[in-house]
Scaffold this motif. Structure first.
Motif, PDB file in Angstrom:
ATOM      1  N   GLY A  43       0.784  -1.232   0.000  1.00  0.00           N
ATOM      2  CA  GLY A  43       0.000   0.000   0.000  1.00  0.00           C
ATOM      3  C   GLY A  43       0.815   1.281   0.000  1.00  0.00           C
ATOM      4  O   GLY A  43       0.503   2.225  -0.739  1.00  0.00           O
ATOM      5  N   VAL A  44       1.866   1.342   0.802  1.00  0.00           N
ATOM      6  CA  VAL A  44       2.631   2.592   0.911  1.00  0.00           C
ATOM      7  C   VAL A  44       3.349   2.952  -0.400  1.00  0.00           C
ATOM      8  O   VAL A  44       3.265   4.087  -0.858  1.00  0.00           O
ATOM      9  CB  VAL A  44       3.623   2.523   2.088  1.00  0.00           C
ATOM     10  CG1 VAL A  44       4.515   3.770   2.113  1.00  0.00           C
ATOM     11  CG2 VAL A  44       2.868   2.398   3.412  1.00  0.00           C
ATOM     12  N   PRO A  45       4.075   2.016  -1.042  1.00  0.00           N
ATOM     13  CA  PRO A  45       4.702   2.367  -2.326  1.00  0.00           C
ATOM     14  C   PRO A  45       3.688   2.780  -3.398  1.00  0.00           C
ATOM     15  O   PRO A  45       3.935   3.722  -4.164  1.00  0.00           O
ATOM     16  CB  PRO A  45       5.436   1.076  -2.724  1.00  0.00           C
ATOM     17  CG  PRO A  45       5.671   0.360  -1.451  1.00  0.00           C
ATOM     18  CD  PRO A  45       4.469   0.649  -0.617  1.00  0.00           C
ATOM     19  N   VAL A  46       2.571   2.064  -3.484  1.00  0.00           N
ATOM     20  CA  VAL A  46       1.572   2.414  -4.490  1.00  0.00           C
ATOM     21  C   VAL A  46       0.924   3.756  -4.158  1.00  0.00           C
ATOM     22  O   VAL A  46       0.620   4.549  -5.053  1.00  0.00           O
ATOM     23  CB  VAL A  46       0.497   1.307  -4.595  1.00  0.00           C
ATOM     24  CG1 VAL A  46      -0.626   1.718  -5.539  1.00  0.00           C
ATOM     25  CG2 VAL A  46       1.142   0.015  -5.099  1.00  0.00           C
ATOM     26  N   TRP A  47       0.736   4.035  -2.874  1.00  0.00           N
ATOM     27  CA  TRP A  47       0.223   5.341  -2.461  1.00  0.00           C
ATOM     28  C   TRP A  47       1.176   6.451  -2.915  1.00  0.00           C
ATOM     29  O   TRP A  47       0.733   7.507  -3.382  1.00  0.00           O
ATOM     30  CB  TRP A  47       0.059   5.371  -0.941  1.00  0.00           C
ATOM     31  CG  TRP A  47      -0.640   6.596  -0.412  1.00  0.00           C
ATOM     32  CD1 TRP A  47      -1.979   6.800  -0.288  1.00  0.00           C
ATOM     33  CD2 TRP A  47      -0.008   7.784   0.088  1.00  0.00           C
ATOM     34  NE1 TRP A  47      -2.231   8.039   0.250  1.00  0.00           N
ATOM     35  CE2 TRP A  47      -1.031   8.669   0.491  1.00  0.00           C
ATOM     36  CE3 TRP A  47       1.319   8.191   0.232  1.00  0.00           C
ATOM     37  CZ2 TRP A  47      -0.775   9.923   1.035  1.00  0.00           C
ATOM     38  CZ3 TRP A  47       1.584   9.444   0.770  1.00  0.00           C
ATOM     39  CH2 TRP A  47       0.551  10.300   1.169  1.00  0.00           C
ATOM     40  N   GLY A  48       2.461   6.193  -2.800  1.00  0.00           N
ATOM     41  CA  GLY A  48       3.440   7.176  -3.261  1.00  0.00           C
ATOM     42  C   GLY A  48       3.316   7.441  -4.749  1.00  0.00           C
ATOM     43  O   GLY A  48       3.371   8.592  -5.192  1.00  0.00           O
ATOM     44  N   PHE A  49       3.124   6.364  -5.542  1.00  0.00           N
ATOM     45  CA  PHE A  49       2.952   6.557  -6.986  1.00  0.00           C
ATOM     46  C   PHE A  49       1.649   7.285  -7.282  1.00  0.00           C
ATOM     47  O   PHE A  49       1.582   8.093  -8.217  1.00  0.00           O
ATOM     48  CB  PHE A  49       2.972   5.219  -7.712  1.00  0.00           C
ATOM     49  CG  PHE A  49       2.843   5.340  -9.204  1.00  0.00           C
ATOM     50  CD1 PHE A  49       3.921   5.727  -9.985  1.00  0.00           C
ATOM     51  CD2 PHE A  49       1.632   5.103  -9.833  1.00  0.00           C
ATOM     52  CE1 PHE A  49       3.800   5.867 -11.361  1.00  0.00           C
ATOM     53  CE2 PHE A  49       1.491   5.235 -11.214  1.00  0.00           C
ATOM     54  CZ  PHE A  49       2.580   5.612 -11.981  1.00  0.00           C
ATOM     55  N   ALA A  50       0.613   7.034  -6.492  1.00  0.00           N
ATOM     56  CA  ALA A  50      -0.661   7.722  -6.691  1.00  0.00           C
ATOM     57  C   ALA A  50      -0.506   9.230  -6.475  1.00  0.00           C
ATOM     58  O   ALA A  50      -1.065  10.041  -7.231  1.00  0.00           O
ATOM     59  CB  ALA A  50      -1.723   7.158  -5.756  1.00  0.00           C
ATOM     60  N   VAL A  51       0.256   9.604  -5.459  1.00  0.00           N
ATOM     61  CA  VAL A  51       0.521  11.020  -5.224  1.00  0.00           C
ATOM     62  C   VAL A  51       1.311  11.607  -6.390  1.00  0.00           C
ATOM     63  O   VAL A  51       1.023  12.716  -6.880  1.00  0.00           O
ATOM     64  CB  VAL A  51       1.286  11.221  -3.896  1.00  0.00           C
ATOM     65  CG1 VAL A  51       1.711  12.678  -3.738  1.00  0.00           C
ATOM     66  CG2 VAL A  51       0.418  10.796  -2.714  1.00  0.00           C
ATOM     67  N   PHE A  52       2.304  10.857  -6.835  1.00  0.00           N
ATOM     68  CA  PHE A  52       3.116  11.287  -7.979  1.00  0.00           C
ATOM     69  C   PHE A  52       2.254  11.490  -9.220  1.00  0.00           C
ATOM     70  O   PHE A  52       2.353  12.512  -9.916  1.00  0.00           O
ATOM     71  CB  PHE A  52       4.189  10.225  -8.228  1.00  0.00           C
ATOM     72  CG  PHE A  52       4.879  10.311  -9.560  1.00  0.00           C
ATOM     73  CD1 PHE A  52       5.781  11.321  -9.847  1.00  0.00           C
ATOM     74  CD2 PHE A  52       4.617   9.359 -10.545  1.00  0.00           C
ATOM     75  CE1 PHE A  52       6.411  11.395 -11.085  1.00  0.00           C
ATOM     76  CE2 PHE A  52       5.246   9.423 -11.774  1.00  0.00           C
ATOM     77  CZ  PHE A  52       6.141  10.434 -12.052  1.00  0.00           C
ATOM     78  N   TRP A  53       1.369  10.504  -9.514  1.00  0.00           N
ATOM     79  CA  TRP A  53       0.519  10.619 -10.695  1.00  0.00           C
ATOM     80  C   TRP A  53      -0.474  11.775 -10.550  1.00  0.00           C
ATOM     81  O   TRP A  53      -0.805  12.439 -11.532  1.00  0.00           O
ATOM     82  CB  TRP A  53      -0.229   9.323 -10.957  1.00  0.00           C
ATOM     83  CG  TRP A  53      -1.014   9.373 -12.233  1.00  0.00           C
ATOM     84  CD1 TRP A  53      -2.327   9.724 -12.385  1.00  0.00           C
ATOM     85  CD2 TRP A  53      -0.505   9.147 -13.550  1.00  0.00           C
ATOM     86  NE1 TRP A  53      -2.685   9.707 -13.715  1.00  0.00           N
ATOM     87  CE2 TRP A  53      -1.579   9.360 -14.450  1.00  0.00           C
ATOM     88  CE3 TRP A  53       0.736   8.770 -14.056  1.00  0.00           C
ATOM     89  CZ2 TRP A  53      -1.427   9.206 -15.833  1.00  0.00           C
ATOM     90  CZ3 TRP A  53       0.873   8.623 -15.430  1.00  0.00           C
ATOM     91  CH2 TRP A  53      -0.195   8.839 -16.289  1.00  0.00           C
ATOM     92  N   SER A  54      -0.931  12.032  -9.325  1.00  0.00           N
ATOM     93  CA  SER A  54      -1.850  13.149  -9.090  1.00  0.00           C
ATOM     94  C   SER A  54      -1.205  14.470  -9.486  1.00  0.00           C
ATOM     95  O   SER A  54      -1.866  15.355 -10.041  1.00  0.00           O
ATOM     96  CB  SER A  54      -2.271  13.195  -7.620  1.00  0.00           C
ATOM     97  OG  SER A  54      -2.982  12.041  -7.249  1.00  0.00           O
TER      98      SER A  54
END
Length: 376
Positions: free
Chosen positions: A266-277
């Motif tokens: 969850g944490v790494p994918v959350w980081g990518f989600a913030v990046f993509w946002s």
């Protein structure tokens, strides 16, 4: 019936309209579980869930009547290489309301009724979602002519429903009878998690490739870039919910391992989600400065962001960190703003009639005339 009313009902309602149900329902589902303040939003969440449920009933009724009286419309939409992608929206709308029923249905219905409604919506939504995940990509591979720059966020719509099924399925597992059935449903949900996750990663890569080589159109397709957040946020939500229920369903050490995945994944994918946002946000601002027109694609600002709220909430539950608690609340505020913008635009577009007009195929994709790609 007046001529004006007849003309209005002569317009088209496509599967993309169900995105409004998704975008509304996710507000209720996200609100009830928010860290720190969720307990104070029960009444608000209940009202929003009822609104979303009524929207779903209205959409299903209109689409059913339209399909019976004008079967040519749904056939054309199914053959439209862009509109067809949004046939993943109705299953997700059903699943979103199913989740809300589990969370808030007890305020209105008896426990048995709540479970009956939730199970029915989940089963229908899951079957329809799996069908969309197979049929729409199959037709994309065999029926539509697609150039190298055709990938867009809408391609994610038919493959994300199994991920939503996995999330809502986690909520239903404790209500299944018998440990064998519970374990079977648990692993079935993990399998559906994999279906959506791997397919989504492939499509996101294609979208990145299209942006790198062809850039952004700057038009109504730009909001679909936010759909990328859908499988990201939903996968974090699913892995967290499944990990929690695994503690009560499977033996150790597997249970702890599955629960730990909520953080490790969850944490790494959350980081990518913030990046993509950040990337999607910059491209959206750029498009708005170029006077991007309103379209139903603007609902892509809602449900995907909502999944990030629920995903962040899961991280807050599993880590106990204030940073995720407050991040969930901030994202929820952004979700409310996005919903207001999309709702106002939809109301204006409905009154003006232009969002009810038949969609026109993108120049990047066309239906193969009379035969499959392999025969071209």
């Amino acid at each position: 019936m007046s001529v004006k009313t007849e003309a209005k009902f002569g317009k088209e309602i496509g599967p993309n309209w169900f995105a409004s149900v998704m975008g509304t329902g996710i507000i209720a589902n996200a609100a009830i579980g928010l860290p720190l303040i969720g307990i104070h939003l029960t009444g608000f969440a209940l009202i929003v869930w009822l609104l979303a449920a009524m929207l779903l009933i209205v959409m299903l009724a209109i689409k059913t009547v339209q399909t019976i009286t004008r079967p040519d419309i749904i056939k054309r939409q199914f053959n439209d290489p862009v509109m067809a992608q949004f046939f993943g929206a109705p299953p997700m709308a059903l699943l979103t309301i199913a989740g809300g029923t589990i969370l808030m249905g007890h305020h209105i219905f008896a426990p048995e009724t709540v479970l009956t409604i939730a199970w029915t919506l989940w089963l229908v939504g899951t079957v329809a979602g799996l069908l969309s995940a197979v049929i729409i990509p199959f037709r994309l591979f065999t029926h539509y002519e697609v150039n190298s720059h055709a990938a867009f966020g809408g391609w994610l719509m038919p493959v994300v429903p199994p991920m939503v099924s996995a999330t809502i399925g986690a909520m239903l597992i404790p209500h299944a009878e018998g440990i064998v059935l519970q374990q079977t449903l648990l692993y079935a949900c993990y399998a559906m998690f994999g279906v959506s996750l791997i397919a989504a990663m492939i499509i996101i890569t294609l979208i990145w490739n299209r942006l790198a080589h062809a850039g952004s159109s700057g038009g109504a397709r730009v909001p679909t870039l936010w759909i990328v957040l859908g499988p990201l946020g939903q996968s974090i939500t699913a892995i967290g919910a499944l990990g929690t229920v695994a503690l009560a369903v499977v033996d150790q050490p597997i249970a702890s391992s599955l629960n730990t995945m909520a953080i490790l994944y969850g944490v790494p994918v959350w980081g990518f989600a913030v990046f993509w946002s950040c990337i999607a946000g910059l491209l959206t601002v750029r498009a708005m400065r170029r006077k991007m027109p309103f379209a139903l694609t603007w609902w892509a600002f809602t449900f995907p962001v909502g999944t990030c709220v629920t995903g962040t909430t899961q991280l807050a539950l599993h880590t106990g960190l204030p940073v995720f608690q407050w991040a969930a609340i901030i994202l929820f505020a952004a979700l409310i703003c996005a919903w207001v913008i999309a709702a106002i635009g939809t109301i204006k577009g409905f009154k003006g009639g232009y969002i009810l007009k038949p969609a026109i195929n993108s120049p990047a994709v066309q239906v193969a005339k009379g035969h499959d790609k392999d025969n071209n």
